[in-house]
Design a protein around this motif. Structure first.
Motif, short mmCIF file in Angstrom:
data_model
loop_
_atom_site.label_atom_id
_atom_site.label_comp_id
_atom_site.label_asym_id
_atom_site.label_seq_id
_atom_site.Cartn_x
_atom_site.Cartn_y
_atom_site.Cartn_z
N PRO A 147 7.48 -2.37 -7.41
CA PRO A 147 7.31 -3.22 -6.22
C PRO A 147 8.54 -3.23 -5.32
CG PRO A 147 6.63 -4.37 -8.23
CD PRO A 147 7.23 -3.06 -8.66
N ASP A 148 9.77 -3.19 -5.94
CA ASP A 148 10.99 -3.25 -5.12
C ASP A 148 11.13 -2.03 -4.22
OD1 ASP A 148 11.30 -1.82 -7.56
OD2 ASP A 148 13.48 -1.94 -7.46
N LEU A 149 10.61 -0.89 -4.65
CA LEU A 149 10.75 0.35 -3.86
C LEU A 149 9.50 0.64 -3.03
CD1 LEU A 149 12.40 2.58 -6.61
CD2 LEU A 149 13.49 1.68 -4.56
N ALA A 150 8.33 0.29 -3.58
CA ALA A 150 7.07 0.66 -2.92
C ALA A 150 6.98 0.08 -1.52
CB ALA A 150 5.89 0.21 -3.77
N ALA A 151 7.47 -1.14 -1.35
CA ALA A 151 7.34 -1.82 -0.05
C ALA A 151 8.03 -1.01 1.05
CB ALA A 151 7.94 -3.22 -0.14
N LYS A 152 9.12 -0.32 0.72
CA LYS A 152 9.81 0.50 1.73
C LYS A 152 9.30 1.95 1.72
CE LYS A 152 14.38 -1.63 1.70
NZ LYS A 152 15.74 -1.44 1.22
N LEU A 153 9.01 2.44 0.52
CA LEU A 153 8.69 3.87 0.38
C LEU A 153 7.34 4.23 1.00
CD1 LEU A 153 9.60 6.60 -0.77
CD2 LEU A 153 8.57 5.97 -2.95
N ARG A 154 6.34 3.35 0.81
CA ARG A 154 4.99 3.66 1.30
C ARG A 154 5.00 3.89 2.83
NH1 ARG A 154 0.60 3.45 -1.79
NH2 ARG A 154 1.62 2.22 -3.41
N PRO A 155 5.50 2.92 3.62
CA PRO A 155 5.53 3.17 5.08
C PRO A 155 6.44 4.34 5.45
CG PRO A 155 6.53 1.04 4.55
CD PRO A 155 5.93 1.56 3.30
N TYR A 156 7.52 4.53 4.69
CA TYR A 156 8.42 5.66 4.98
C TYR A 156 7.69 6.99 4.83
CZ TYR A 156 12.07 9.13 4.31
OH TYR A 156 12.83 10.27 4.41
N LEU A 157 6.92 7.13 3.71
CA LEU A 157 6.20 8.38 3.47
C LEU A 157 5.13 8.60 4.54
CD1 LEU A 157 5.80 8.33 -0.42
CD2 LEU A 157 7.25 9.84 0.93
N ARG A 158 4.45 7.51 4.92
CA ARG A 158 3.41 7.63 5.96
C ARG A 158 4.03 8.16 7.25
NH1 ARG A 158 1.14 2.39 5.13
NH2 ARG A 158 -0.27 2.74 3.40
N ASP A 159 5.17 7.60 7.65
CA ASP A 159 5.84 8.03 8.88
C ASP A 159 6.29 9.50 8.76
OD1 ASP A 159 5.54 5.61 9.91
OD2 ASP A 159 7.67 5.03 9.91
N LEU A 160 6.81 9.83 7.58
CA LEU A 160 7.36 11.16 7.37
C LEU A 160 6.29 12.24 7.54
CD1 LEU A 160 10.16 12.29 6.42
CD2 LEU A 160 9.20 12.36 4.14
N VAL A 161 5.11 12.04 6.91
CA VAL A 161 4.08 13.08 7.01
C VAL A 161 3.45 13.08 8.41
CG1 VAL A 161 3.51 13.26 4.57
CG2 VAL A 161 2.32 11.58 5.95
N GLY A 162 3.55 11.96 9.14
CA GLY A 162 3.00 11.90 10.50
C GLY A 162 3.86 12.69 11.49
N LYS A 163 5.07 13.08 11.07
CA LYS A 163 5.99 13.73 12.02
C LYS A 163 5.58 15.17 12.32
CE LYS A 163 10.15 11.03 11.39
NZ LYS A 163 11.30 10.80 10.53
#
Ligand code: G1P
Length: 288
Positions: free
Chosen positions: A272-288
């Motif tokens: 939970p401590d990492l998922a909250a940041k990692l999930r949106p980060y990964l979404r943004d990353l693949v959208g690039k």
């Protein structure tokens, strides 16, 4: 007799992870912040194993240190009042008895398992390969122990792989025995492309009777000039039978760079401590 001991071969040089493994055992590479060896030992403990036999080699002393007490570090954490970290560090050394044995020459997986014989003795035991990390409930090796106890034959973990992947594994020929179980009728280590007897590949979990030891000792070098566990297992199959268990759960190939990255991302997403940041980060990353 219940299965109390687990052998974890950890003598390999880890060349697939050079340069990191030039000075660090590959088993110490972390998935998020936990060394891969810890996942394997935790699986063994959660499955009822009481003694872990680590088969190590030159340059692998960090593994033995990791499972030992660390007085200076513990004192430092105590003085700083970091009680959670102190408990975590102590727990690693306390929760299981770890014995280390050296495989003196790199002569293959079968040879590494044979090196554990003096610590295993005359009782059934589990083998867990550190490159395979399982997310399973019950733990993968527990599922195999349950089959071993019910059917009194050696048990190996199986996973259906693609035709293209069969040449990277031991592959079995078998007939269905019960849901998820196969009576093994033959096995071959890393068959040449197009020659595999099936797509059922051996994953790195085994429950074996002590009878395997003399069979390994009598097994000549096979694939790659190494003494292969698969070849000795095929002899055991002919003598007393081997059952393949299509385990329930997910397996990560942490010995492969892509599998290692997958495991890191998926275990991070479970936190939970990492998922909250990692999930949106990964979404943004693949959208690039
Ligand atoms: C070993 C075994 C192979 C098995 C594999 C599972 O191979 O020899 O039979 O399928 O582990 O990961 P390795 O990957 O060490 O070459």
């Amino acid at each position: 007799m219940s299965v109390r001991k687990a052998v974890i071969p950890a003598a390999g040089l880890g060349t697939r992870f050079l340069p990191a493994t030039k000075a660090i055992p590959k088993e110490m590479l972390p998935i998020v912040d936990v060394p891969t060896i810890q996942y394997v030992v935790d699986e063994a403990i959660a499955s009822g194993i009481e003694h872990v036999v680590l088969v190590t080699g030159r340059g692998k002393d960090a593994l033995v240190d990791y499972f030992d007490r660390a007085p200076e570090l513990e004192q430092f954490l105590a003085e700083k009042g970091k009680d959670d970290l102190l408990a975590m560090v102590r727990d690693i050394a306390e929760k299981c008895e770890v014995i280390a044995i050296r495989q003196k020459e790199p002569r293959g997986l079968g040879h590494a398992v044979l090196a554990a014989r003096p610590a295993v003795g005359d009782e059934p035991f589990a083998v867990l390969l550190g490159d395979d990390i399982f997310d399973a409930d019950p733990p993968c090796i527990r599922q195999l122990i349950d089959v071993f106890e019910a059917r009194k034959q050696a048990v190996i973990a199986l996973l259906e792989v693609s035709d293209a992947q069969t040449s990277a594994y031991g592959v079995i020929k078998g007939t269905p025995l019960a849901p998820g179980l196969h009576q093994v009728e033959g096995m071959v280590e890393k068959p040449a492309p197009g020659t595999a007897p099936s797509r059922l590949a051996i994953m790195g979990r085994y429950v074996l009777p002590p009878d395997i030891f003399p069979l390994i000792a009598a097994t000549p070098p096979g694939k790659g000039g190494e003494i292969q566990l698969t070849d000795a297992l095929d002899r055991l199959r002919a003598a007393s039978g081997v059952i393949g268990c299509a385990f329930r759960g997910t397996r990560y190939d942490a010995g492969d760079k892509f599998g290692y990255l997958q495991a890191n991302l998926e275990y991070a997403l479970k936190r939970p401590d990492l998922a909250a940041k990692l999930r949106p980060y990964l979404r943004d990353l693949v959208g690039k």
